[in-house]
Design a protein around this motif. Structure first.
Motif, PDB file in Angstrom:
ATOM      1  N   ILE A  55     -35.608  -7.417  32.827  1.00  0.00           N
ATOM      2  CA  ILE A  55     -36.407  -8.429  32.123  1.00  0.00           C
ATOM      3  C   ILE A  55     -36.257  -8.305  30.610  1.00  0.00           C
ATOM      4  CG2 ILE A  55     -38.098  -8.633  33.988  1.00  0.00           C
ATOM      5  CD1 ILE A  55     -40.064  -7.071  32.114  1.00  0.00           C
ATOM      6  N   GLY A  56     -35.736  -7.177  30.146  1.00  0.00           N
ATOM      7  CA  GLY A  56     -35.548  -6.979  28.713  1.00  0.00           C
ATOM      8  C   GLY A  56     -35.086  -5.563  28.446  1.00  0.00           C
ATOM      9  N   LYS A  57     -34.995  -5.239  27.162  1.00  0.00           N
ATOM     10  CA  LYS A  57     -34.446  -3.931  26.784  1.00  0.00           C
ATOM     11  C   LYS A  57     -35.272  -3.357  25.632  1.00  0.00           C
ATOM     12  CE  LYS A  57     -29.919  -3.870  26.154  1.00  0.00           C
ATOM     13  NZ  LYS A  57     -28.621  -4.070  25.456  1.00  0.00           N
ATOM     14  N   VAL A  58     -35.535  -2.059  25.686  1.00  0.00           N
ATOM     15  CA  VAL A  58     -36.229  -1.393  24.571  1.00  0.00           C
ATOM     16  C   VAL A  58     -35.440  -0.165  24.142  1.00  0.00           C
ATOM     17  CG1 VAL A  58     -38.510  -2.153  25.378  1.00  0.00           C
ATOM     18  CG2 VAL A  58     -37.667   0.102  26.033  1.00  0.00           C
ATOM     19  N   ILE A  59     -35.713   0.267  22.915  1.00  0.00           N
ATOM     20  CA  ILE A  59     -35.122   1.510  22.405  1.00  0.00           C
ATOM     21  C   ILE A  59     -36.253   2.536  22.332  1.00  0.00           C
ATOM     22  CG2 ILE A  59     -34.086   2.614  20.356  1.00  0.00           C
ATOM     23  CD1 ILE A  59     -32.770  -0.201  19.822  1.00  0.00           C
ATOM     24  N   LEU A  60     -35.967   3.747  22.801  1.00  0.00           N
ATOM     25  CA  LEU A  60     -37.006   4.781  22.909  1.00  0.00           C
ATOM     26  C   LEU A  60     -36.467   6.100  22.371  1.00  0.00           C
ATOM     27  CD1 LEU A  60     -39.675   5.917  24.329  1.00  0.00           C
ATOM     28  CD2 LEU A  60     -38.248   6.220  26.360  1.00  0.00           C
ATOM     29  N   GLY A  61     -37.298   6.853  21.654  1.00  0.00           N
ATOM     30  CA  GLY A  61     -36.869   8.171  21.203  1.00  0.00           C
ATOM     31  C   GLY A  61     -38.014   8.978  20.619  1.00  0.00           C
ATOM     32  N   THR A  62     -37.860  10.307  20.667  1.00  0.00           N
ATOM     33  CA  THR A  62     -38.789  11.218  19.989  1.00  0.00           C
ATOM     34  C   THR A  62     -38.237  11.443  18.584  1.00  0.00           C
ATOM     35  OG1 THR A  62     -39.318  12.305  22.090  1.00  0.00           O
ATOM     36  CG2 THR A  62     -39.861  13.506  20.082  1.00  0.00           C
ATOM     37  N   VAL A  63     -39.086  11.317  17.579  1.00  0.00           N
ATOM     38  CA  VAL A  63     -38.624  11.317  16.181  1.00  0.00           C
ATOM     39  C   VAL A  63     -38.062  12.669  15.726  1.00  0.00           C
ATOM     40  CG1 VAL A  63     -40.136   9.428  15.466  1.00  0.00           C
ATOM     41  CG2 VAL A  63     -40.979  11.797  15.361  1.00  0.00           C
ATOM     42  N   ALA A  64     -37.356  12.653  14.592  1.00  0.00           N
ATOM     43  CA  ALA A  64     -36.696  13.840  14.038  1.00  0.00           C
ATOM     44  C   ALA A  64     -37.666  15.009  13.885  1.00  0.00           C
ATOM     45  CB  ALA A  64     -36.069  13.506  12.682  1.00  0.00           C
ATOM     46  N   GLY A  65     -37.187  16.196  14.244  1.00  0.00           N
ATOM     47  CA  GLY A  65     -37.987  17.411  14.095  1.00  0.00           C
ATOM     48  C   GLY A  65     -38.845  17.726  15.304  1.00  0.00           C
ATOM     49  N   ASP A  66     -38.909  16.783  16.248  1.00  0.00           N
ATOM     50  CA  ASP A  66     -39.769  16.970  17.421  1.00  0.00           C
ATOM     51  C   ASP A  66     -38.896  17.072  18.673  1.00  0.00           C
ATOM     52  OD1 ASP A  66     -41.855  16.819  19.364  1.00  0.00           O
ATOM     53  OD2 ASP A  66     -43.093  15.754  17.892  1.00  0.00           O
ATOM     54  N   LEU A  67     -39.069  18.160  19.413  1.00  0.00           N
ATOM     55  CA  LEU A  67     -38.202  18.410  20.577  1.00  0.00           C
ATOM     56  C   LEU A  67     -38.909  18.162  21.906  1.00  0.00           C
ATOM     57  CD1 LEU A  67     -36.612  21.752  19.295  1.00  0.00           C
ATOM     58  CD2 LEU A  67     -35.744  19.438  19.008  1.00  0.00           C
ATOM     59  N   HIS A  68     -40.054  17.475  21.857  1.00  0.00           N
ATOM     60  CA  HIS A  68     -40.823  17.256  23.085  1.00  0.00           C
ATOM     61  C   HIS A  68     -40.343  16.000  23.803  1.00  0.00           C
ATOM     62  CE1 HIS A  68     -43.426  19.939  20.766  1.00  0.00           C
ATOM     63  NE2 HIS A  68     -43.762  20.394  21.964  1.00  0.00           N
ATOM     64  N   ASP A  69     -40.159  16.123  25.114  1.00  0.00           N
ATOM     65  CA  ASP A  69     -39.663  14.943  25.820  1.00  0.00           C
ATOM     66  C   ASP A  69     -40.421  14.571  27.089  1.00  0.00           C
ATOM     67  OD1 ASP A  69     -38.817  16.899  27.535  1.00  0.00           O
ATOM     68  OD2 ASP A  69     -36.719  16.272  27.591  1.00  0.00           O
ATOM     69  N   ILE A  70     -41.447  15.338  27.462  1.00  0.00           N
ATOM     70  CA  ILE A  70     -42.132  15.002  28.718  1.00  0.00           C
ATOM     71  C   ILE A  70     -42.809  13.633  28.619  1.00  0.00           C
ATOM     72  CG2 ILE A  70     -43.997  15.626  30.304  1.00  0.00           C
ATOM     73  CD1 ILE A  70     -43.253  18.552  29.866  1.00  0.00           C
ATOM     74  N   GLY A  71     -43.555  13.422  27.534  1.00  0.00           N
ATOM     75  CA  GLY A  71     -44.230  12.129  27.345  1.00  0.00           C
ATOM     76  C   GLY A  71     -43.227  10.993  27.263  1.00  0.00           C
ATOM     77  N   LYS A  72     -42.168  11.211  26.493  1.00  0.00           N
ATOM     78  CA  LYS A  72     -41.125  10.189  26.331  1.00  0.00           C
ATOM     79  C   LYS A  72     -40.496   9.861  27.687  1.00  0.00           C
ATOM     80  CE  LYS A  72     -37.002  11.462  25.154  1.00  0.00           C
ATOM     81  NZ  LYS A  72     -36.297  11.065  26.404  1.00  0.00           N
ATOM     82  N   ASN A  73     -40.196  10.895  28.459  1.00  0.00           N
ATOM     83  CA  ASN A  73     -39.563  10.678  29.763  1.00  0.00           C
ATOM     84  C   ASN A  73     -40.478   9.926  30.725  1.00  0.00           C
ATOM     85  OD1 ASN A  73     -37.353  11.982  28.769  1.00  0.00           O
ATOM     86  ND2 ASN A  73     -37.709  13.899  29.838  1.00  0.00           N
ATOM     87  N   LEU A  74     -41.762  10.214  30.641  1.00  0.00           N
ATOM     88  CA  LEU A  74     -42.727   9.490  31.485  1.00  0.00           C
ATOM     89  C   LEU A  74     -42.755   8.014  31.113  1.00  0.00           C
ATOM     90  CD1 LEU A  74     -46.013  11.543  31.945  1.00  0.00           C
ATOM     91  CD2 LEU A  74     -44.480  10.707  33.709  1.00  0.00           C
ATOM     92  N   VAL A  75     -42.765   7.751  29.807  1.00  0.00           N
ATOM     93  CA  VAL A  75     -42.757   6.360  29.334  1.00  0.00           C
ATOM     94  C   VAL A  75     -41.497   5.654  29.841  1.00  0.00           C
ATOM     95  CG1 VAL A  75     -42.626   4.869  27.293  1.00  0.00           C
ATOM     96  CG2 VAL A  75     -44.218   6.785  27.323  1.00  0.00           C
ATOM     97  N   LYS A  76     -40.370   6.353  29.760  1.00  0.00           N
ATOM     98  CA  LYS A  76     -39.102   5.773  30.228  1.00  0.00           C
ATOM     99  C   LYS A  76     -39.196   5.399  31.717  1.00  0.00           C
ATOM    100  CE  LYS A  76     -34.186   6.709  30.782  1.00  0.00           C
ATOM    101  NZ  LYS A  76     -33.098   7.689  30.699  1.00  0.00           N
ATOM    102  N   LEU A  77     -39.721   6.316  32.525  1.00  0.00           N
ATOM    103  CA  LEU A  77     -39.854   6.060  33.964  1.00  0.00           C
ATOM    104  C   LEU A  77     -40.738   4.852  34.230  1.00  0.00           C
ATOM    105  CD1 LEU A  77     -40.435   9.692  35.280  1.00  0.00           C
ATOM    106  CD2 LEU A  77     -38.333   8.361  35.455  1.00  0.00           C
ATOM    107  N   MET A  78     -41.838   4.773  33.493  1.00  0.00           N
ATOM    108  CA  MET A  78     -42.784   3.666  33.686  1.00  0.00           C
ATOM    109  C   MET A  78     -42.157   2.344  33.250  1.00  0.00           C
ATOM    110  SD  MET A  78     -45.481   5.135  34.875  1.00  0.00           S
ATOM    111  CE  MET A  78     -47.062   4.495  34.529  1.00  0.00           C
ATOM    112  N   LEU A  79     -41.388   2.377  32.158  1.00  0.00           N
ATOM    113  CA  LEU A  79     -40.717   1.158  31.684  1.00  0.00           C
ATOM    114  C   LEU A  79     -39.706   0.676  32.717  1.00  0.00           C
ATOM    115  CD1 LEU A  79     -40.092   2.249  27.984  1.00  0.00           C
ATOM    116  CD2 LEU A  79     -41.474   0.285  28.650  1.00  0.00           C
ATOM    117  N   GLU A  80     -38.913   1.621  33.238  1.00  0.00           N
ATOM    118  CA  GLU A  80     -37.919   1.257  34.253  1.00  0.00           C
ATOM    119  C   GLU A  80     -38.600   0.721  35.502  1.00  0.00           C
ATOM    120  OE1 GLU A  80     -34.270   4.207  32.951  1.00  0.00           O
ATOM    121  OE2 GLU A  80     -35.662   4.905  34.474  1.00  0.00           O
ATOM    122  N   GLY A  81     -39.787   1.263  35.782  1.00  0.00           N
ATOM    123  CA  GLY A  81     -40.574   0.782  36.919  1.00  0.00           C
ATOM    124  C   GLY A  81     -41.090  -0.631  36.721  1.00  0.00           C
TER     125      GLY A  81
END
Length: 212
Positions: free
Chosen positions: A88-114
């Protein structure tokens, strides 16, 4: 029970192997691929997302369901392309510079794909210029920024400023999130949207994309 409902229930239970088998069976039986996608795989993630939002299921269940959905998508993808079914569309997603956390980002990605949204995932520790490059390459007008550390929150402002410098600020909208982020901070840095959790982020992204 229809085969699509069956696929949905198997995804919710995280039965990846069975999901693959049932998706293959549904395709062979001539079930329209758009129905398998919408009434089977995406419907399941919608239900899991809602339960996650209401604290009825937690991160492990979400991840297991998402893995089952992806197993089904592997089988379905070539047929979706053939049938001309688009995200239905496309988004760009990322954790900003200096931050190495990805659990929240990955969850958002899964929900978006869902929700049937294609995600360009730039990963973690992403410098501002890389978001600009990704926009130039993929042309998505919605950019999601994640940060978990108070020390990296300021990087979100740097990303927005990088778009302003590149003359692109009016072409994109920013959604920000992460544990230390607030509505007040969103207003301070001039982002358009703030969401407190992954499920809300995905629902809002779908609203924005379908309204565009």
């Amino acid at each position: 029970m229809s085969i699509c409902t069956q696929i949905s229930e198997l995804v919710q239970k995280g039965k990846a192997k069975l999901v693959k088998e049932e998706v293959a069976k549904a395709i062979e039986s001539g079930v329209p691929v758009a129905d398998i996608l919408n009434e089977g795989l995406l419907a399941a993630m919608g239900i899991v997302g809602e339960k996650f939002k209401n604290n009825q299921v937690y991160v492990p269940e979400m991840l297991v369901a998402a893995r089952a959905m992806n197993a089904g998508m592997e089988i379905l993808k070539p047929h979706l392309v053939e049938a001309g079914v688009e995200p239905i569309g496309k988004v760009i997603l990322g954790t900003v510079a200096g931050d190495l956390h990805d659990i929240g980002k990955n969850l958002v990605k899964l929900m978006l794909e869902g929700k049937g949204i294609e995600v360009v995932d730039l990963g973690i520790d992403v410098p501002a210029e890389k978001f600009v490059e990704a926009y130039n390459e993929h042309g998505s007008s919605l950019i999601l920024l994640s940060a978990l550390l108070t020390t990296t929150m300021g990087e979100m402002k740097n990303v927005i400023e990088a778009f302003a410098k590149a003359g692109l600020r009016d072409k994109v909208k920013f959604m920000i999130g992460g544990a230390p982020i607030t509505e007040t901070f969103k207003n301070e840095i001039g982002a358009e949207y703030y969401t407190a959790d992954a499920a809300t982020a995905a629902s809002l992204a779908k609203e924005i994309i379908t309204a565009a």
